[in-house]
Design an enzyme around this catalytic site. Sequence first.
Site, PDB file in Angstrom:
ATOM      1  N   HIS A  53       0.947  -1.349   0.015  1.00 59.35           N
ATOM      2  CA  HIS A  53      -0.007  -0.171  -0.183  1.00 59.35           C
ATOM      3  C   HIS A  53       0.706   1.316  -0.048  1.00 59.35           C
ATOM      4  O   HIS A  53       1.666   1.229   0.621  1.00 59.35           O
ATOM      5  CB  HIS A  53      -0.894   0.157   1.116  1.00 59.35           C
ATOM      6  CG  HIS A  53      -2.086   0.888   1.140  1.00 59.35           C
ATOM      7  ND1 HIS A  53      -1.893   2.202   1.287  1.00 59.35           N
ATOM      8  CD2 HIS A  53      -3.249   0.544   0.842  1.00 59.35           C
ATOM      9  CE1 HIS A  53      -3.216   2.848   1.175  1.00 59.35           C
ATOM     10  NE2 HIS A  53      -4.158   1.906   0.688  1.00 59.35           N
ATOM     11  N   ASP A  62      -7.725  -5.366   0.072  1.00 60.85           N
ATOM     12  CA  ASP A  62      -8.323  -6.294  -0.998  1.00 60.85           C
ATOM     13  C   ASP A  62      -8.007  -7.772  -0.725  1.00 60.85           C
ATOM     14  O   ASP A  62      -8.395  -8.570  -1.332  1.00 60.85           O
ATOM     15  CB  ASP A  62      -7.681  -5.763  -2.230  1.00 60.85           C
ATOM     16  CG  ASP A  62      -8.587  -4.555  -2.663  1.00 60.85           C
ATOM     17  OD1 ASP A  62      -7.538  -3.660  -2.918  1.00 60.85           O
ATOM     18  OD2 ASP A  62      -9.644  -4.408  -2.458  1.00 60.85           O
TER      19      ASP A  62
HETATM   20  C1  SDX Z   1      -6.266  -0.029  -2.608  1.00 62.20           C
HETATM   21  O1  SDX Z   1      -4.566   4.292  -2.009  1.00 62.20           O
HETATM   22  C2  SDX Z   1      -5.359   3.858  -1.495  1.00 62.20           C
HETATM   23  O2  SDX Z   1      -5.608   4.207  -0.353  1.00 62.20           O
HETATM   24  C3  SDX Z   1      -5.994   2.607  -2.192  1.00 62.20           C
HETATM   25  C4  SDX Z   1      -7.127   2.039  -1.401  1.00 62.20           C
HETATM   26  C5  SDX Z   1      -8.481   2.747  -1.210  1.00 62.20           C
HETATM   27  O3  SDX Z   1      -9.004   2.378  -0.139  1.00 62.20           O
HETATM   28  O4  SDX Z   1      -8.731   3.305  -2.026  1.00 62.20           O
HETATM   29  O5  SDX Z   1      -6.391   1.447  -0.059  1.00 62.20           O
HETATM   30  C6  SDX Z   1      -7.435   0.492  -1.996  1.00 62.20           C
HETATM   31  O6  SDX Z   1      -6.157   0.113  -4.006  1.00 62.20           O
HETATM   32  C7  SDX Z   1      -5.502  -1.085  -2.035  1.00 62.20           C
HETATM   33  C8  SDX Z   1      -4.110  -1.615  -3.083  1.00 62.20           C
HETATM   34  C9  SDX Z   1      -4.575  -2.538  -3.929  1.00 62.20           C
HETATM   35  N1  SDX Z   1      -3.719  -2.847  -4.925  1.00 62.20           N
HETATM   36  C10 SDX Z   1      -3.004  -4.128  -4.780  1.00 62.20           C
HETATM   37  O7  SDX Z   1      -3.158  -4.915  -3.869  1.00 62.20           O
HETATM   38  C11 SDX Z   1      -1.918  -4.336  -5.993  1.00 62.20           C
HETATM   39  C12 SDX Z   1      -0.749  -4.886  -5.469  1.00 62.20           C
HETATM   40  N2  SDX Z   1       0.006  -3.803  -4.716  1.00 62.20           N
HETATM   41  C13 SDX Z   1       0.861  -3.034  -5.323  1.00 62.20           C
HETATM   42  O8  SDX Z   1       0.754  -2.868  -6.771  1.00 62.20           O
HETATM   43  C14 SDX Z   1       1.284  -1.868  -4.657  1.00 62.20           C
HETATM   44  O9  SDX Z   1       1.693  -2.284  -3.268  1.00 62.20           O
HETATM   45  C15 SDX Z   1       0.520  -0.666  -4.539  1.00 62.20           C
HETATM   46  C16 SDX Z   1       0.191  -0.073  -5.929  1.00 62.20           C
HETATM   47  C17 SDX Z   1      -0.558  -0.823  -3.761  1.00 62.20           C
HETATM   48  C18 SDX Z   1       1.332   0.649  -4.050  1.00 62.20           C
HETATM   49  O10 SDX Z   1       2.149   1.045  -4.925  1.00 62.20           O
HETATM   50  P1  SDX Z   1       3.511   1.878  -4.564  1.00 62.20           P
HETATM   51  O11 SDX Z   1       3.094   2.725  -3.366  1.00 62.20           O
HETATM   52  O12 SDX Z   1       3.801   2.700  -5.885  1.00 62.20           O
HETATM   53  O13 SDX Z   1       4.586   1.041  -4.470  1.00 62.20           O
HETATM   54  P2  SDX Z   1       5.927   0.646  -5.259  1.00 62.20           P
HETATM   55  O14 SDX Z   1       5.325  -0.190  -6.434  1.00 62.20           O
HETATM   56  O15 SDX Z   1       6.813   1.783  -5.184  1.00 62.20           O
HETATM   57  O16 SDX Z   1       6.550  -0.852  -4.416  1.00 62.20           O
HETATM   58  C19 SDX Z   1       7.662  -0.451  -3.387  1.00 62.20           C
HETATM   59  C20 SDX Z   1       8.366  -1.719  -3.478  1.00 62.20           C
HETATM   60  C21 SDX Z   1       8.825  -2.197  -4.991  1.00 62.20           C
HETATM   61  O17 SDX Z   1      10.007  -2.921  -5.030  1.00 62.20           O
HETATM   62  P3  SDX Z   1      11.446  -2.487  -5.085  1.00 62.20           P
HETATM   63  O18 SDX Z   1      11.218  -1.755  -6.609  1.00 62.20           O
HETATM   64  O19 SDX Z   1      11.544  -1.462  -4.104  1.00 62.20           O
HETATM   65  O20 SDX Z   1      12.058  -3.565  -5.226  1.00 62.20           O
HETATM   66  O21 SDX Z   1       7.721  -2.797  -3.181  1.00 62.20           O
HETATM   67  C22 SDX Z   1       7.382  -3.709  -4.082  1.00 62.20           C
HETATM   68  C23 SDX Z   1       7.551  -3.186  -5.419  1.00 62.20           C
HETATM   69  O22 SDX Z   1       8.019  -4.016  -6.363  1.00 62.20           O
HETATM   70  N3  SDX Z   1       5.863  -4.364  -4.189  1.00 62.20           N
HETATM   71  C24 SDX Z   1       5.391  -5.405  -4.421  1.00 62.20           C
HETATM   72  C25 SDX Z   1       4.032  -5.384  -4.064  1.00 62.20           C
HETATM   73  N4  SDX Z   1       3.819  -4.171  -3.857  1.00 62.20           N
HETATM   74  C26 SDX Z   1       4.973  -3.554  -3.898  1.00 62.20           C
HETATM   75  N5  SDX Z   1       6.188  -6.669  -4.507  1.00 62.20           N
HETATM   76  C27 SDX Z   1       5.345  -7.638  -4.416  1.00 62.20           C
HETATM   77  N6  SDX Z   1       4.031  -7.750  -4.465  1.00 62.20           N
HETATM   78  C28 SDX Z   1       3.231  -6.535  -4.339  1.00 62.20           C
HETATM   79  N7  SDX Z   1       2.050  -6.572  -3.996  1.00 62.20           N
END
Ligand code: SDX
Length: 394
Positions: free
Chosen positions: A274, A331
């Site tokens: 998140h 989720d």
């Molecule tokens: C919702 O914003 C909100 O409030 C949204 C929400 C709401 O109520 O409206 O809470 C609802 O959308 C919840 C989130 C649902 N999405 C997912 O579950 C999809 C999977 N999650 C990821 O795509 C990610 O965690 C996000 C999109 C939720 C957040 O993305 P960020 O903040 O841009 O984080 P990032 O991509 O920069 O990740 C930081 C690191 C990265 O690794 P490095 O490049 O540092 O090595 O963490 C890793 C990412 O690759 N990472 C994950 C991951 N989420 C982040 N690696 C594996 N699996 C994951 N799910």
Amino acid sequence: QSPCGPIIHGLEDVLIKNTSISDIDGDKGILWYRGYRIEDLAQHSTYEEVSYLILYGKLPTKKDFEDYVSRLRKNRDLRPETIEVIRNLAKAHPMFALEAAVAAEGAYDEDNHKLAEALRLGRYKAEEKELAYKIAEKLVAKMPTIVAYHYRLSRNLDIVKPREDLSHSANFLYMMFGKEPDPLAVRGIDLYLMLHADHEVPASTFTAHVVASTLSDLYSAVAAAVAALKGPLHGGANEMAVRSYLEIGDPSKARDVVEAATKPGGPKLMGVGHRVYKAYDPRAKIFREFSKNYVAKFGDPKNLYAIASAIEHEVLNHPYFQQRRLYPNVDFWSGIAFYYMGVPYEYFTPIFAVSRVVGWVAHILEYWENNRIFRPRACYVGPHDLQYVPIEQR
Ligand code: SDX
């Protein structure tokens, strides 16, 4: 970095306004709506009351609540033109139908045009605000109907008209399945709607702000927010999470799936991580408890709860996720009970929108108090003043 100055990728931590609608403590994993913790609201309230709280900023008196609920219940049905739009998109993913139906409903709502014209003329006083709240309530009342009608029409079933004697959540299930719903299923849907009602300014709510800031209109801003919520990185994650549990099929495979998500460019785990929460999402904790009770009563025939538990265990104990402070989010657990209730997973995100619509409209009304069009910049890094060369010489 760029020649013009720091680029804030994904607008991380950029503040766009002051708000009093909801607050998130990302480090501790706490969420408040208008100052009330969601745990208290989840335990004592209903979506009808929470939507009033989010929209009007306070818990209603008994009289205000009865008047509000009666207005919502009278406003549930849709125009014939909107029903035709849903019918034409009956074979499409429900998020496309939801986006189009909201726009269609707004296209023919006289109140919508009256407000848009007043805003264009720079008038946003008591009368216009009253109109804005009236439209906001209509959107809250109609979202469940759009989703339920699509479900029926997509399966060549007759639509089931709303009943004014049923609560928001009970009526939604009634319109979906055409029968009085099980009280635990109503509680499940109502809990889900309460916990998704607002979350400060995620991508979909920010989108609503951008559209509203140009003085477009409330329905169009909500339609745009639906479009943003559809993405698998945002609202679409709940559908993807359950689909991945169904695909995994067996808890013993959890470790490999989690390991694969740690590889660079690997498939992200849906329902994990998140932008703001760097702790367990408090909404996910409540859904974990509800899912546990639900499968205890109705069983876990597809092992969904067992698989999700196995994945959670791996994530909570894996250095990759711990170092990045990645935890289950809203989720991760929310789709399991839905799936067993018979809600097809392509309706999970539409139901997210059914809930979040009150957050979207509340934020728009809050922003319109001190509106300013969103217009960020980009840093140009290309060439200038190139010489035009005729095609024969290229
Ligand atoms: C919702 O914003 C909100 O409030 C949204 C929400 C709401 O109520 O409206 O809470 C609802 O959308 C919840 C989130 C649902 N999405 C997912 O579950 C999809 C999977 N999650 C990821 O795509 C990610 O965690 C996000 C999109 C939720 C957040 O993305 P960020 O903040 O841009 O984080 P990032 O991509 O920069 O990740 C930081 C690191 C990265 O690794 P490095 O490049 O540092 O090595 O963490 C890793 C990412 O690759 N990472 C994950 C991951 N989420 C982040 N690696 C594996 N699996 C994951 N799910």
